[in-house]
Structures are given as C-alpha cells and as structure tokens.
Design an enzyme around this catalytic site. Structure first.
Site, short mmCIF file in Angstrom:
data_model
loop_
_atom_site.label_atom_id
_atom_site.label_comp_id
_atom_site.label_asym_id
_atom_site.label_seq_id
_atom_site.Cartn_x
_atom_site.Cartn_y
_atom_site.Cartn_z
N HIS A 198 0.78 -1.15 0.02
CA HIS A 198 0.03 -0.09 -0.02
C HIS A 198 0.81 1.07 0.04
O HIS A 198 0.62 2.31 -0.64
CB HIS A 198 -1.05 0.00 1.17
CG HIS A 198 -1.60 1.30 1.61
ND1 HIS A 198 -2.81 1.65 1.17
CD2 HIS A 198 -1.24 2.42 2.28
CE1 HIS A 198 -3.19 3.04 1.50
NE2 HIS A 198 -2.16 3.30 2.26
N GLU A 199 1.80 1.50 0.74
CA GLU A 199 2.77 2.46 0.96
C GLU A 199 3.55 2.51 -0.27
O GLU A 199 3.77 3.57 -0.84
CB GLU A 199 3.49 2.36 2.16
CG GLU A 199 2.97 2.29 3.52
CD GLU A 199 2.05 3.33 3.65
OE1 GLU A 199 2.50 4.53 3.49
OE2 GLU A 199 1.11 3.39 4.38
N GLU A 234 -5.69 7.32 -0.72
CA GLU A 234 -5.37 6.03 0.24
C GLU A 234 -6.26 4.85 -0.72
O GLU A 234 -5.74 3.80 -0.61
CB GLU A 234 -5.97 6.28 1.48
CG GLU A 234 -5.34 7.28 2.21
CD GLU A 234 -3.69 7.04 2.40
OE1 GLU A 234 -3.47 5.81 2.62
OE2 GLU A 234 -2.87 7.75 2.65
N HIS A 294 1.74 4.67 -2.78
CA HIS A 294 1.78 6.06 -2.95
C HIS A 294 3.08 6.45 -3.79
O HIS A 294 2.91 7.63 -4.51
CB HIS A 294 2.03 6.45 -1.55
CG HIS A 294 0.68 6.48 -0.72
ND1 HIS A 294 -0.42 7.01 -0.95
CD2 HIS A 294 0.32 5.78 0.48
CE1 HIS A 294 -1.50 6.79 -0.16
NE2 HIS A 294 -0.85 5.98 0.87
#
Length: 424
Positions: free
Chosen positions: A277-278, A357, A281
């Site tokens: 997930h990070e 997000e 970004h």
C-alpha cells in the site's frame, strides 16, 4: 462594562454553545453503525470486536471527535484574545527598547509560548484519554519531551517564516506573489529534510530487525520499481500500540519505514500488504502530487488570506494597535487567518487524501495479486485503536484523511470475490 471584557464574555459564550452543539452531534451520531447489507460480514465490527471493545469504541470516539471539533475554535479564540485583549500590543511596547535582532524573536516566542500553554490542556486531555484506553503507551516524561521538541521545531519554523513574511510585507509591489514564490522551495526543502532530520528527533530508526522480511519487502519494492536499499524500523512501541508504515522523502531522502509495533502485531501477509500500500503512494507519485498540491494551495491561501488580512487591518487594525501590514503585532492575526483557512479547506484536502489512500489500497492488491491479509489487517488496526468503522458525515469531512475501515474491508472483499479468492 469595558469593551475587552464584553469581547471575552461574548466569545467564551459562543465557544461554550458551540462545544455543547459539537458534543450533541458526536454523541448522537452513534459509532460503528454499518448498513444492513454488511451486517454479519467481515466489515461488521460486531464480528471482530469483543463486546467490551465495542462499548469502549462507542465511548471513546465521540470524545475524540469532540476534542477535535472543540480544539479548532479554541485555537482561533487564543489568537483573537492576543489581538482584542491587547496582549500583542502590550508585548510590542514591552520589547520596544530592544534592538530588532532581539525584539522580533522574543515577540514571536511570546506568541508561540502563550498559544502553546493555552492549547496544552486539550492536548493533555487527549493524551490521558488515549493512555487510559491502552492506545498510547508513552510515559509522561517522554510525552513532555516530544511536545517540547515539537515546540522548538515549530518556533524556529515560525520565526523563519514570519521574518521573511514581514520583510516582504514591508516592501512595495506584489508582496503576495513574492511570498508564494519563496514558499515553493521551502515546501520542497521541508519534504526533503523531514525523514532525515526532523523524524529522528522523535524516534529511533534502525534497519529492519528481520532480514528475511526486509528481503521480501525490497523484492516487492523492486517489482514496483522503487529504488530502495533498506527498510527502516521505527521504535514506536515505547509510545503506542498502534501500527503503521510509510514511504516518505524525495530523492536521496527516500525512506521505507515500518513501525516495530507493526512487526509485533501483524502476520507476514498483513505486513506485505501494508507495505505494498505504501509503495503504491510512491509508484503513483502521490508524494510529488502532495508537493504540487501544497504549492498550489499555498498560492490560494496567500491570495485569499492576503485579501482577508488587508481588509481586517482596515477594519480592526487601529483598535488592535497594529500600525501597518508589516507590524509584528499582526502576527496573531496572520496565524488566525491561516488557521481558519486550513480548517475550511479540510473537506477538500481530506477528500483528495482519501482518494489517494483508496488508490494505494487497490495498487497493493494488484501488486500482490491477492487481498490476503488486507481484511485482517484492517480489523486488527481497528481493534488496536478502537476506531469507528463508519464515521458520521462531519467527522469524515473534517477529520478523516483515510477511507473508513468499513470501506477498505468492503473493497478488499470485492477484490477477492472478483478473483475467486478468499478475503481474510
């Protein structure tokens, strides 16, 4: 009755009425309500919270939200008191005999100290509340140290920014454009130095204590074309039970960071999901877009805020003892305008953040080709922080910069279902 006394009573009464209205709103918009379609599914907190945890969540979240909504006008009132009660003007007079090189830093320090002290009770209340529910684990001395570090960094930043701002305000020409142009390199500089200079002031960072897990994370990063040689572990267990991970910095200051609480409380699939997930970004350039957004929003704030500033000086400047737009006595007014505009812009900035997000969640599942660990990770996070899985509207608008737990769990369930996988 003196005008200043009437002012204090009027604004304190308004704050009291507002605080009562905020309390009614957060209390009667019950936490953890989910649509009937999700009852009994993994998105329903009743399936993974214990009865006591549900009760604690339903007690804690209204108080958290009340603190947030009350702290906003309280900050505004502090700056208004500095102006209308004559504090700022009296400080300027008291420091008038000193040379500018001492007078200006001391005035900024007085503004910062007074606002820090008057705002501190709400921070103490918030800390004590979190500690009583076992979310915060940081001892009082460590908490005080972090607050003092934050105060020192904030003061130095405010001193530098206000010195440049008032110098430009004293010049002729398009001062708003000059302020914005100077803010651009400052914004980029702060994004660069935060991971390598500021963050280590609060926490200890080491290379990941699990070499095998670090290798898997770096392999995942390589798959995502992220140029990383190390994964950093932040020593957060001395402060909190919450879990987190992030990718931050630009260029050589890029850091992949994992909290040690995450290592202790999540399984490997859950950790890989949160790291993917990070990485999302980074791959989708959310860091760069964040910088662009900060630069663009600063232009809007300077233009709109500048107009409000000039109008306010014409309307109340003499009464507040402000002798001109470059008079340091106006510093509380500038801080007030910035605080109001920041709050007003929250629905838009939070909506952008929630979208980013959600995109990172989707990227993580795509990168891993699985939703394994996604649902259980969100459930564990919710249990640890006693979160509200489906916050009320105003809380979502003004406070939430991430999708709700319910939304994220449902998205993972849909991803798994579309691929014939099991979501856990």
């Amino acid at each position: 009755m003196p005008a200043r006394t009437r002012f204090k009573k009027r604004w304190l009464l308004l704050l009291l009425v507002y605080a009562m209205a905020a309390a009614a709103y957060v209390w009667y918009t019950s936490p953890n309500n989910v649509p009937a379609a999700y009852k009994g599914t993994p998105a329903d907190p009743a399936t993974y919270f214990t009865p006591q945890q549900l009760q604690d969540s339903e007690t804690l979240n209204p108080i958290r939200n009340w603190i947030f909504f009350t702290s906003v006008p309280w900050e505004w009132l502090i700056y208004l008191l500095m102006l209308s009660a004559g504090w700022a003007k009296s400080w300027r007079y008291a420091l008038g005999g000193l040379p500018l090189i001492l007078r200006f830093p001391l005035f900024v320090l007085l503004v910062d100290v007074v606002s820090f002290v008057l705002y501190l009770p709400l921070q103490i209340f918030s800390y004590a509340l979190s500690k009583s529910y076992g979310i915060t684990t940081q001892p009082v001395p460590g908490w005080i140290r972090d607050k003092l570090v934050a105060f020192g960094i904030g003061y130095l930043t405010m001193l530098a920014v206000s010195a440049v701002a008032f110098w430009i305000l004293s010049r002729r020409g398009r001062w708003w454009l000059k302020l914005w142009l100077i803010s651009v390199p400052f914004t980029v500089f702060m994004m660069y130095v935060e991971p390598v200079v500021i963050d280590p002031l609060y926490n200890k960072f080491t290379t990941l204590s699990d070499p095998q897990l670090e290798r898997k994370i770096l392999d995942l990063a390589a798959k995502a074309d992220i140029p990383a040689d190390h994964v950093y572990e932040a020593d957060m267990s001395k402060k909190t039970n919450a879990i987190n991970a992030y990718v931050t910095g630009i260029g050589p200051s890029l850091r992949i960071v994992l909290w040690d609480t995450t290592l202790k409380q999540l399984t490997e699939p859950e950790i890989l999901h949160i790291m993917a997930h990070e990485m999302g970004h980074y791959v989708m350039h959310h860091l760069e877009w964040s910088a662009v957004g900060a630069v663009g929003s600063s232009l809007a704030v300077i233009c709109v805020g500048g107009g409000i500033y000039v109008w306010s000086l014409r309307r109340w400047g003499e009464a507040w003892g402000i002798r001109g737009r470059s008079d340091v006595t106006a510093l509380p007014l500038l801080l007030l305008i910035m605080a109001v505009l920041s709050f007003v812009s929250l629905p838009a900035s939070n909506a952008v953040s929630r979208n980013a997000e959600s995109s990172a969640d989707a990227y993580a599942m795509w990168l891993l080709n699985s939703a394994e660990g996604s649902v259980s990770m969100q459930q564990k996070t919710g249990v640890i922080t006693l979160s509200d899985v489906n916050p009320p509207l105003l809380v979502r608008w003004f406070r939430d910069d991430h999708p709700s737990d319910m939304e994220r769990i449902v998205a993972a369930m849909k991803f798994a279902q579309a691929r014939g996988q099991k979501a856990d």
